[in-house]
Scaffold this motif. Sequence first.
Motif, short mmCIF file in Angstrom:
data_model
loop_
_atom_site.label_atom_id
_atom_site.label_comp_id
_atom_site.label_asym_id
_atom_site.label_seq_id
_atom_site.Cartn_x
_atom_site.Cartn_y
_atom_site.Cartn_z
N PRO A 83 0.83 -1.21 -0.22
CA PRO A 83 -0.13 0.06 0.05
C PRO A 83 0.79 1.24 0.19
CG PRO A 83 -0.71 -1.50 1.74
CD PRO A 83 0.52 -2.02 1.05
N TYR A 84 0.37 2.34 -0.65
CA TYR A 84 1.11 3.53 -0.85
C TYR A 84 0.94 4.35 0.41
CZ TYR A 84 2.94 8.20 -2.39
OH TYR A 84 3.71 8.93 -2.60
N VAL A 85 2.10 4.61 0.98
CA VAL A 85 2.11 5.58 2.14
C VAL A 85 2.58 7.15 1.95
CG1 VAL A 85 3.51 6.15 4.45
CG2 VAL A 85 3.13 3.69 3.66
N ALA A 106 9.62 12.26 10.01
CA ALA A 106 8.69 11.86 11.24
C ALA A 106 7.26 11.62 10.80
CB ALA A 106 9.07 12.77 12.35
N GLY A 107 6.67 12.48 10.26
CA GLY A 107 5.42 12.35 9.69
C GLY A 107 5.32 11.41 8.71
N GLU A 108 6.22 11.08 7.73
CA GLU A 108 6.19 10.00 6.77
C GLU A 108 6.05 8.61 7.82
OE1 GLU A 108 7.83 12.09 3.05
OE2 GLU A 108 9.18 11.00 4.42
N LEU A 109 6.99 8.46 8.73
CA LEU A 109 7.02 7.27 9.40
C LEU A 109 5.86 6.96 10.22
CD1 LEU A 109 10.74 7.73 10.52
CD2 LEU A 109 9.82 6.04 9.03
N GLU A 110 5.19 8.18 10.82
CA GLU A 110 4.07 8.03 11.51
C GLU A 110 2.83 7.48 10.57
OE1 GLU A 110 0.82 10.77 14.02
OE2 GLU A 110 2.76 11.80 13.51
N ARG A 111 2.71 7.93 9.36
CA ARG A 111 1.74 7.63 8.25
C ARG A 111 2.22 5.87 8.29
NH1 ARG A 111 2.13 12.78 6.75
NH2 ARG A 111 3.70 12.23 4.95
N ALA A 112 3.44 5.53 8.18
CA ALA A 112 3.91 4.32 7.69
C ALA A 112 3.25 3.41 8.82
CB ALA A 112 5.33 4.08 7.44
N GLY A 113 3.28 3.78 10.03
CA GLY A 113 2.81 3.05 11.19
C GLY A 113 1.50 2.74 11.24
N GLU A 114 0.55 3.59 10.31
CA GLU A 114 -0.67 3.41 10.31
C GLU A 114 -1.36 2.56 9.09
OE1 GLU A 114 -2.17 7.34 9.57
OE2 GLU A 114 -1.81 8.03 11.63
N ILE A 128 5.31 -3.47 5.28
CA ILE A 128 5.66 -1.74 5.74
C ILE A 128 5.83 -1.89 7.47
CG2 ILE A 128 4.64 0.47 5.90
CD1 ILE A 128 2.99 -0.09 3.72
N ALA A 129 5.18 -2.85 8.07
CA ALA A 129 5.57 -2.88 9.47
C ALA A 129 6.86 -3.35 9.76
CB ALA A 129 4.48 -3.76 10.14
N ASP A 130 7.21 -4.25 8.98
CA ASP A 130 8.59 -4.80 8.99
C ASP A 130 9.72 -3.82 8.79
OD1 ASP A 130 10.60 -7.04 9.33
OD2 ASP A 130 10.70 -6.90 6.96
N ALA A 131 9.38 -3.03 7.61
CA ALA A 131 10.58 -2.10 7.29
C ALA A 131 10.45 -1.05 8.37
CB ALA A 131 10.07 -1.50 6.06
N LEU A 132 9.45 -0.56 8.88
CA LEU A 132 9.50 0.39 9.81
C LEU A 132 10.04 -0.13 11.17
CD1 LEU A 132 8.08 3.12 10.55
CD2 LEU A 132 6.13 1.93 11.48
#
Length: 707
Positions: A78-80, A233-241, A247-251
């Motif tokens: 999915p696109y973040v 930080a904002g992009e990482l927060e969106r990735a967490g959603e 994506i969770a693994d990459a995060l």
Amino acid sequence: MSVEWEAPGTSNSISGGRQDAVVMAREISGPITFTTGGRRVPAYLQDPLRWALAGEWDALAAGAHRARPDDSGDAVPPYVPRDQDPLIRTRLTRAADEGGLVLVVGDSTAGKTRACFEALRAELPEYRVVAPAGGADLMAAVEVIDRTEARCVVWLDDLEAYLGPDGLEPGLLAELVRLRIPVLATMRYQQFEIFTAPESTPAADTEHARAATVGGRVLRQLDTVGLDRVWTAGELERAGEAEDDRIADALAHHGPYGIAEYLAAGPALFQEWHRAARPGGHPRAAALVTAAVDLARTGLRPPYPLDLLTVTHEPYLAAAGGPLLRPESLGTALEWATRRRHGVTSMLVPTQDPNAWNVFDYLTDHTHTPIPDMTWHTAFQQTADADELATMGFHAHRVAPFIAEKFYRPAAEAGRADVMNNLAVLLAAAGRFEEAERFQRRAAAAGDSDAVFNLAVLLSRTARSDEAEAAYRQAADAGHTSAMFNLGVVLGETARSDEAEAAYRQAADAGHTSAISNLGSLLSNAGRPGEAEAAYRRAADAGHTGAMHNLGNLLARAGRPDEAEAAYRQAADAGHTESLNNLANLLAGTGRLPEAVAVYRRAADAGHTSAMNNLGSLLNHAGRPDEADPLLRRAADAGHINAMYNLGKLLASVGRLKEAETAYRQAADAGHPSAMNGLTVLLAEAGRTGEEEAGGSTGDAPASLRR
């Protein structure tokens, strides 16, 4: 014969547009080649209606990097949303109105192509997308768009391939603006800097030099959009959603790498590493990388000196084939393994020490092959640090317990209470209870509440219930929620209901869902259904499937079938097969037989023997003995006593008396109360009165009730 047609300078008006060239002939054989401005137009560019719509285009076709496929096989996560998305999209919509080129620059695998692809799909979904194969095709595509007046966007992934006198040059860029054709392009920073470097003294008049000069003039006209490979930080927060395991693994593991870099470069490097271990590949380099990966998986901290990698990789190379692979030299192998790929990423990553290396995290995180004992022992020899040994022991705990013990003991002797606890768990699993108890008591004395809890479990396993209860109380008083729960179980089993309730409530207040469910069962058994229902609902809302099931039972007994059905369905959807059976019982009891049959089948397919028996009985009663027979046999073979009896009844009803006798005797021997009566009737009808006791059935208690 082939036909070449030069589009004339004038056009013919037609309904809905214009037609530049018309070929009229009685018969044409061979290919037709259109030319524009003296250039041949490739077949894929001749008809804009065959170009993909932006809203239906595929990300991989656009050039996005593949990630590890998910369970459905989809290699595109999915696109973040990125911070630069609004700017990219604003410029793209402006280019659609005014023409011109939008260029996104960044490192390889920064996510440029994906960000542009998503912008295109979001802002211009009805536009046709043309992706020319090179600079010459770009010029042809522009002329086709001009001639047909098609509403198109030009896609130039890796813009450097299109720059030059025969491709994108300042005049063509001006033409794109004049024709109001939007162009969306990407380019790596490295290439952008090459083309935009200050012009020096004239160099040799080579094609490459001319392309660089022309390309630089184009790029200097543009206001580029930069996309960083390292996410904000904002992009990482969106990735967490994002609800995607990749994506969770990459995060969780991306470390110094960007999320897109980790997702895209990781699979590519992983595959390249494994392809290298072949004759004619880079087998020594692959072995070096494998050695580093496995050392990291042991928990040994990087960096890894070259001498260590050299020693460790030799067994891997030998196992792969050794000299038969014609391995390259160590220097060549190291150069290949440390070569930068996809931005800043390499398989072996440089550190501050020029003779020591780390390893790209993705390779470590996605390798699951067993680590050879030799590598574990090599890692053990590299450190005496208690903390590092504790980590390495934890890594080895499940996969190599004997080696884990070797790591744990020095750390435990150094006073690490958590390691004493882990070592005790390891020893108890091996049946070495005395040693385990010794380490658990040491850890407990050091104040480790997990150790106190595990000591209680150990005492329980060795039938020292009073000591176990005392340890559970100690751990519970220290706030250990599992100890509170286990204490409730112990107290409930010894009929101390009031104390069990208090323990369960304490654990429930700490959020232990099994304690909430058990509290519901205790309250139900105590004749407090209202309180039990509240507890069950609380645990069910927290996702406890057993509580959903028990709630269904409670509601069914209370004569609230609709609510019971809802609770059973919730538990069944969560995979609780007993709830499937009970739901089917409920449906059958309310006359909804077709639904009951379907649900029984689901439970039977999941291996639920009572459902097999119930479905078999239902089908037999409905006059479908051929369908009932295999179900009852499956349940009987699995030890279901009622199924043995029901199978006997079915077989007797269809005249298969010998088989029926066998089934009845099996059920009678297993303690079924009516099986002996069925057998007696069967034998009497056959004129064999008095034989029923000869079958071995006695007046003793059923085997299941003997003590």
